[in-house]
Design an enzyme around this catalytic site. Sequence first.
Site, PDB file in Angstrom:
ATOM      1  N   GLU A  58       4.743  29.937  59.009  1.00 38.24           N
ATOM      2  CA  GLU A  58       3.236  29.759  58.986  1.00 38.24           C
ATOM      3  C   GLU A  58       3.061  27.992  59.128  1.00 38.24           C
ATOM      4  O   GLU A  58       2.284  27.382  59.552  1.00 38.24           O
ATOM      5  CB  GLU A  58       2.449  30.309  57.780  1.00 38.24           C
ATOM      6  CG  GLU A  58       2.464  31.914  57.797  1.00 38.24           C
ATOM      7  CD  GLU A  58       3.557  32.458  56.985  1.00 38.24           C
ATOM      8  OE1 GLU A  58       3.354  33.567  56.452  1.00 38.24           O
ATOM      9  OE2 GLU A  58       4.663  31.902  56.805  1.00 38.24           O
ATOM     10  N   SER A 232      40.444  48.872  44.112  1.00 38.18           N
ATOM     11  CA  SER A 232      40.173  49.585  42.699  1.00 38.18           C
ATOM     12  C   SER A 232      41.470  48.843  41.730  1.00 38.18           C
ATOM     13  O   SER A 232      40.986  48.544  40.604  1.00 38.18           O
ATOM     14  CB  SER A 232      40.138  51.054  42.663  1.00 38.18           C
ATOM     15  OG  SER A 232      41.425  51.436  43.347  1.00 38.18           O
TER      16      SER A 232
END
Length: 367
Positions: A58, A232
Site C-alpha cells: 500500500e 534422529s
Amino acid sequence: MKAELTATDQGHLRRALELAEGGRGRVSPNPLVGAVIVRDGDVVGEGFHAELGGLHAERAALADCRERGEDPAGATMYVTLEPCAHQGRQPPCVEAILEAGIGRVVIASEDPSGKAAGRGPGILRDGGVEVAFASGAEVTAARRLNQPFRKHARTGLPLIVLKMAMSLDGQTATAPGDSPWISGPLSRDLVHEWRAESDAIAVGIGTVLADDPLLTARVEDARQPLRVVFDSQARLPLDSQLLQTLDRAPVCAVVAPDAPADRVAALKDAGAEIITAPDIESALRELGRREVTSLFLEGGWTLASAFLSAGQIDESRTFIAPMLLGRQPNPASRAGAVTGPARQSALWSSTQSVGDDTLITATYKEW
C-alpha cells in the site's frame, strides 16, 4: 462485507495479484501483497511488497502515486490482503491510506493472523473510507498466493510441500553407478526456483549419507533457505557438504531426545543448529517459532511417508519421467507405506509438461 465487483474492479485486483508475485522468495515470513490505485478510471499508482523490511504494497503504491505527480485523494485502492493496522518492520498501512485521503479500498482476502483479524478494515471504515471485500475467483487466487503465511498464522506450523520424481514404473531412485537423475534438466531448474522460494529445505539423514547433497538454490541472487536434516541419532558427517558450506546457508539438524550427546555436541561445534524433538510435529512447531513458514520436503520415501503418517503434507509436486528403470521395487521401501486414515486425497490437482517430464501438482489442504 462482501461486494459484487464490476469487471473493471476484478481487472484491477488481478493486476494487484500479478504485482504481488514480485516479492516471491524475498518477503517471508511476511505475505505477498500487491496494490493498485485508480482514480477516475486511470491507474495512478502501483506497488508490491518487494523485500522483508521494505515498504508494504500500500505504501509502495502511494509512493508511486507521488512519483507520478498524482493525487490519490478520493481514489480507489485495490489490495490483495487487508491493510495492516499494527506496527511491525513498517508502520501501519491504514495510517498511510487515511493520510492520503483514499476514498475506497477493495480487498481480495482477509489476514488470518491474530494481530490483524479485521482491525485494519475496521479502522478504515471508522475513518470514512468505503471498504469492500471481494468475492469470487480473485479471493481464491489471493488466498492461494499466501498459503505459507496463512497456515503459519493459523497453526504456527510451516506449509509442507513434498517434491518427488519417479519413473514410469514407479521407481524413485536409480541403481548404484547410474546417473542419479530421474527428472530432466528443466525440471531440476524448476526445483532450484522452488528452493529459492522456500524458507527451508528438508531431507532425511539417509539422503545425506547416500548423496552428500548441497541443498542450495542455484538461482542468481536467491535468498538461500535453511537446510534441515531429520537426523534422529545425530549421524550427519562433520565433513559433509552441508557443514562445509555454512557460509552459504545455515544447517539445522533435527535430533531425537535420545541422540548421543557427544555427536550432538560435535554438530553444534561444527556450526549446525540443533532442534531436539520427539516427533515431526514438535520439530515443525519449533521451526515455526523460528519464523519458518514454508518447508520444501526433498527427502526420500522414508521421510515422505513419515510426514504423510503425521498428516503434515499440504501439497505435492511430482515429476513423472518418460523412462523405465526396469528394477523390481524393493519390498523394504514399502514397509513404511501409509494406509488407512493417514492417506490423503487431493482437494485439487493440475498437470503440466516440463521438458520431457510431466509435473503433477496436488493440494491436500488449503489455508
